[in-house]
Design a protein around this motif. Structure first.
Motif, PDB file in Angstrom:
ATOM      1  N   TYR A   1       0.818  -1.208   0.000  1.00  0.00           N
ATOM      2  CA  TYR A   1       0.000   0.000   0.000  1.00  0.00           C
ATOM      3  C   TYR A   1       0.856   1.265   0.000  1.00  0.00           C
ATOM      4  O   TYR A   1       0.462   2.301   0.520  1.00  0.00           O
ATOM      5  CB  TYR A   1      -0.930   0.004   1.225  1.00  0.00           C
ATOM      6  N   ARG A   2       2.012   1.172  -0.619  1.00  0.00           N
ATOM      7  CA  ARG A   2       2.909   2.329  -0.656  1.00  0.00           C
ATOM      8  C   ARG A   2       2.242   3.538  -1.308  1.00  0.00           C
ATOM      9  O   ARG A   2       2.419   4.681  -0.869  1.00  0.00           O
ATOM     10  CB  ARG A   2       4.185   1.964  -1.420  1.00  0.00           C
ATOM     11  N   ALA A   3       1.478   3.307  -2.372  1.00  0.00           N
ATOM     12  CA  ALA A   3       0.821   4.423  -3.065  1.00  0.00           C
ATOM     13  C   ALA A   3      -0.160   5.142  -2.144  1.00  0.00           C
ATOM     14  O   ALA A   3      -0.266   6.378  -2.180  1.00  0.00           O
ATOM     15  CB  ALA A   3       0.101   3.912  -4.309  1.00  0.00           C
ATOM     16  N   LEU A   4      -0.879   4.388  -1.336  1.00  0.00           N
ATOM     17  CA  LEU A   4      -1.813   5.008  -0.395  1.00  0.00           C
ATOM     18  C   LEU A   4      -1.061   5.793   0.666  1.00  0.00           C
ATOM     19  O   LEU A   4      -1.425   6.934   0.993  1.00  0.00           O
ATOM     20  CB  LEU A   4      -2.687   3.936   0.257  1.00  0.00           C
ATOM     21  N   ARG A   5      -0.012   5.209   1.208  1.00  0.00           N
ATOM     22  CA  ARG A   5       0.753   5.885   2.252  1.00  0.00           C
ATOM     23  C   ARG A   5       1.364   7.182   1.728  1.00  0.00           C
ATOM     24  O   ARG A   5       1.349   8.209   2.409  1.00  0.00           O
ATOM     25  CB  ARG A   5       1.842   4.953   2.792  1.00  0.00           C
ATOM     26  N   SER A   6       1.869   7.148   0.502  1.00  0.00           N
ATOM     27  CA  SER A   6       2.441   8.351  -0.102  1.00  0.00           C
ATOM     28  C   SER A   6       1.369   9.414  -0.318  1.00  0.00           C
ATOM     29  O   SER A   6       1.608  10.608  -0.080  1.00  0.00           O
ATOM     30  CB  SER A   6       3.104   7.989  -1.437  1.00  0.00           C
ATOM     31  N   THR A   7       0.186   9.005  -0.750  1.00  0.00           N
ATOM     32  CA  THR A   7      -0.900   9.960  -0.990  1.00  0.00           C
ATOM     33  C   THR A   7      -1.348  10.609   0.309  1.00  0.00           C
ATOM     34  O   THR A   7      -1.544  11.834   0.371  1.00  0.00           O
ATOM     35  CB  THR A   7      -2.085   9.249  -1.669  1.00  0.00           C
ATOM     36  N   VAL A   8      -1.530   9.819   1.349  1.00  0.00           N
ATOM     37  CA  VAL A   8      -1.928  10.364   2.654  1.00  0.00           C
ATOM     38  C   VAL A   8      -0.889  11.360   3.147  1.00  0.00           C
ATOM     39  O   VAL A   8      -1.221  12.452   3.630  1.00  0.00           O
ATOM     40  CB  VAL A   8      -2.133   9.224   3.678  1.00  0.00           C
TER      41      VAL A   8
ATOM     42  N   LEU B   1      -6.315   7.819  14.198  1.00  0.00           N
ATOM     43  CA  LEU B   1      -7.374   7.113  14.911  1.00  0.00           C
ATOM     44  C   LEU B   1      -7.432   5.647  14.484  1.00  0.00           C
ATOM     45  O   LEU B   1      -7.458   5.344  13.293  1.00  0.00           O
ATOM     46  CB  LEU B   1      -8.727   7.768  14.637  1.00  0.00           C
ATOM     47  N   ALA B   2      -7.477   4.754  15.478  1.00  0.00           N
ATOM     48  CA  ALA B   2      -7.459   3.318  15.197  1.00  0.00           C
ATOM     49  C   ALA B   2      -6.321   3.009  14.231  1.00  0.00           C
ATOM     50  O   ALA B   2      -6.470   2.273  13.256  1.00  0.00           O
ATOM     51  CB  ALA B   2      -8.806   2.855  14.643  1.00  0.00           C
ATOM     52  N   GLY B   3      -5.167   3.597  14.531  1.00  0.00           N
ATOM     53  CA  GLY B   3      -4.034   3.588  13.605  1.00  0.00           C
ATOM     54  C   GLY B   3      -3.184   2.350  13.616  1.00  0.00           C
ATOM     55  O   GLY B   3      -2.167   2.298  12.905  1.00  0.00           O
ATOM     56  N   GLY B   4      -3.547   1.353  14.414  1.00  0.00           N
ATOM     57  CA  GLY B   4      -2.795   0.106  14.394  1.00  0.00           C
ATOM     58  C   GLY B   4      -1.336   0.290  14.745  1.00  0.00           C
ATOM     59  O   GLY B   4      -0.988   0.816  15.805  1.00  0.00           O
ATOM     60  N   THR B   5      -0.462  -0.108  13.846  1.00  0.00           N
ATOM     61  CA  THR B   5       0.976  -0.117  14.113  1.00  0.00           C
ATOM     62  C   THR B   5       1.671   1.202  13.801  1.00  0.00           C
ATOM     63  O   THR B   5       2.885   1.288  13.906  1.00  0.00           O
ATOM     64  CB  THR B   5       1.648  -1.235  13.294  1.00  0.00           C
ATOM     65  N   GLY B   6       0.910   2.216  13.374  1.00  0.00           N
ATOM     66  CA  GLY B   6       1.510   3.499  13.037  1.00  0.00           C
ATOM     67  C   GLY B   6       2.070   3.559  11.635  1.00  0.00           C
ATOM     68  O   GLY B   6       2.851   4.452  11.294  1.00  0.00           O
ATOM     69  N   HIS B   7       1.640   2.632  10.785  1.00  0.00           N
ATOM     70  CA  HIS B   7       2.175   2.531   9.424  1.00  0.00           C
ATOM     71  C   HIS B   7       1.940   3.810   8.621  1.00  0.00           C
ATOM     72  O   HIS B   7       2.806   4.223   7.840  1.00  0.00           O
ATOM     73  CB  HIS B   7       1.520   1.340   8.716  1.00  0.00           C
ATOM     74  N   TYR B   8       0.791   4.428   8.778  1.00  0.00           N
ATOM     75  CA  TYR B   8       0.479   5.651   8.024  1.00  0.00           C
ATOM     76  C   TYR B   8       0.878   6.909   8.777  1.00  0.00           C
ATOM     77  O   TYR B   8       1.157   7.941   8.157  1.00  0.00           O
ATOM     78  CB  TYR B   8      -1.018   5.683   7.679  1.00  0.00           C
TER      79      TYR B   8
ATOM     80  N   VAL C   1      -7.020   6.706  -5.621  1.00  0.00           N
ATOM     81  CA  VAL C   1      -5.741   6.009  -5.757  1.00  0.00           C
ATOM     82  C   VAL C   1      -6.042   4.569  -6.164  1.00  0.00           C
ATOM     83  O   VAL C   1      -6.705   3.835  -5.428  1.00  0.00           O
ATOM     84  CB  VAL C   1      -4.949   6.016  -4.426  1.00  0.00           C
ATOM     85  N   SER C   2      -5.583   4.161  -7.339  1.00  0.00           N
ATOM     86  CA  SER C   2      -5.845   2.791  -7.797  1.00  0.00           C
ATOM     87  C   SER C   2      -4.626   2.247  -8.533  1.00  0.00           C
ATOM     88  O   SER C   2      -3.935   2.988  -9.238  1.00  0.00           O
ATOM     89  CB  SER C   2      -7.082   2.747  -8.701  1.00  0.00           C
TER      90      SER C   2
END
Length: 221
Positions: free
Chosen positions: A14-21, A39-46, A167-168
């Motif tokens: 999901y690199r494209a999503l992370r870069s877009t965010v 929020l509900a960010g899990g492991t902090g990936h984003y 993003v697709s």
């Protein structure tokens, strides 16, 4: 679920999503970035790349999973993690956050508005109906709620949209990726783990899967 998420995201699918965010956060955050909350960010990936891109900011991940929080607390030197249920009052003072991230998670609009600075923004990432659609035929996963966009619009009626990005791309997933992609999301509650493993083992070595998300930036109106 946390281990599956870490395994899948760790391969940067999901690199494209992370870069877009990250880009949308940098482009739309207040001039004084301050606190960035996932929020509900899990492991902090984003959260980690957003904090890294805003050198005068610091980050906070909220989640209910202690396993995820332990990882999130190590995601970035300027980030912390706290256990919190997003459907209850957040452990933040009013108007304390410059940016709120909500990536595939629940989004309590009233609480988000309370904790955001007046010029702050919330960045929401949603799956589109075609996201991972091939897995519905291959593995039997559930689909995306067709009313999701309508429900989001209603929830954030007190906000104005300032940016929007679709993003697709195509994912090349091996069998382990497929198992992790299913196990890290809501499908984990609907599919038997042993059946999932057996089904994944019968798939081709690599399958092509659609990734389709939309990222929206909103500011309190």
């Amino acid at each position: 679920m946390v281990a599956a998420r870490e395994r899948f995201l760790g391969r940067d699918h999901y690199r494209a999503l992370r870069s877009t965010v990250t880009a949308l956060a940098v482009e739309n955050a207040p001039s004084d970035p301050g606190l960035i909350v996932d929020l509900a960010g899990g492991t902090g990936h984003y959260l980690a790349p957003v904090v890294d891109a805003c050198p005068d900011s610091w980050g906070l991940t909220t989640d209910l999973s202690s396993a995820a929080l332990r990882r999130a607390a190590r995601a970035h030197p300027r980030a912390a993690a706290v256990a919190a249920d997003v459907w209850r009052p957040l452990p933040l003072i009013s108007e304390s956050a410059a940016v709120v991230l909500s990536v595939f998670g629940p989004r309590p609009a009233a609480e988000i508005r309370r904790v955001l600075k007046r010029d702050g923004v919330v960045i929401v990432a949603n799956a589109l109906p075609e996201h991972l659609q091939e897995l519905r035929d291959l593995v039997g996963t559930i689909g995306v709620d067709p009313r999701k966009a309508e429900r989001m619009s209603e929830a954030f009626r007190a906000f104005e949209r300032v940016a929007h990005q679709v993003v697709s791309w195509r994912l090349a997933l091996d069998r382990d990726d497929v198992e992790a992609a299913v196990a890290m999301g809501p499908n984990a509650r609907h599919l038997d783990p042993s059946r999932l493993l057996a089904t994944a083992a019968e798939l081709p070595a690599v399958v092509g899967v659609s990734a389709a998300m939309e990222v929206t930036v909103l500011r309190p109106s």
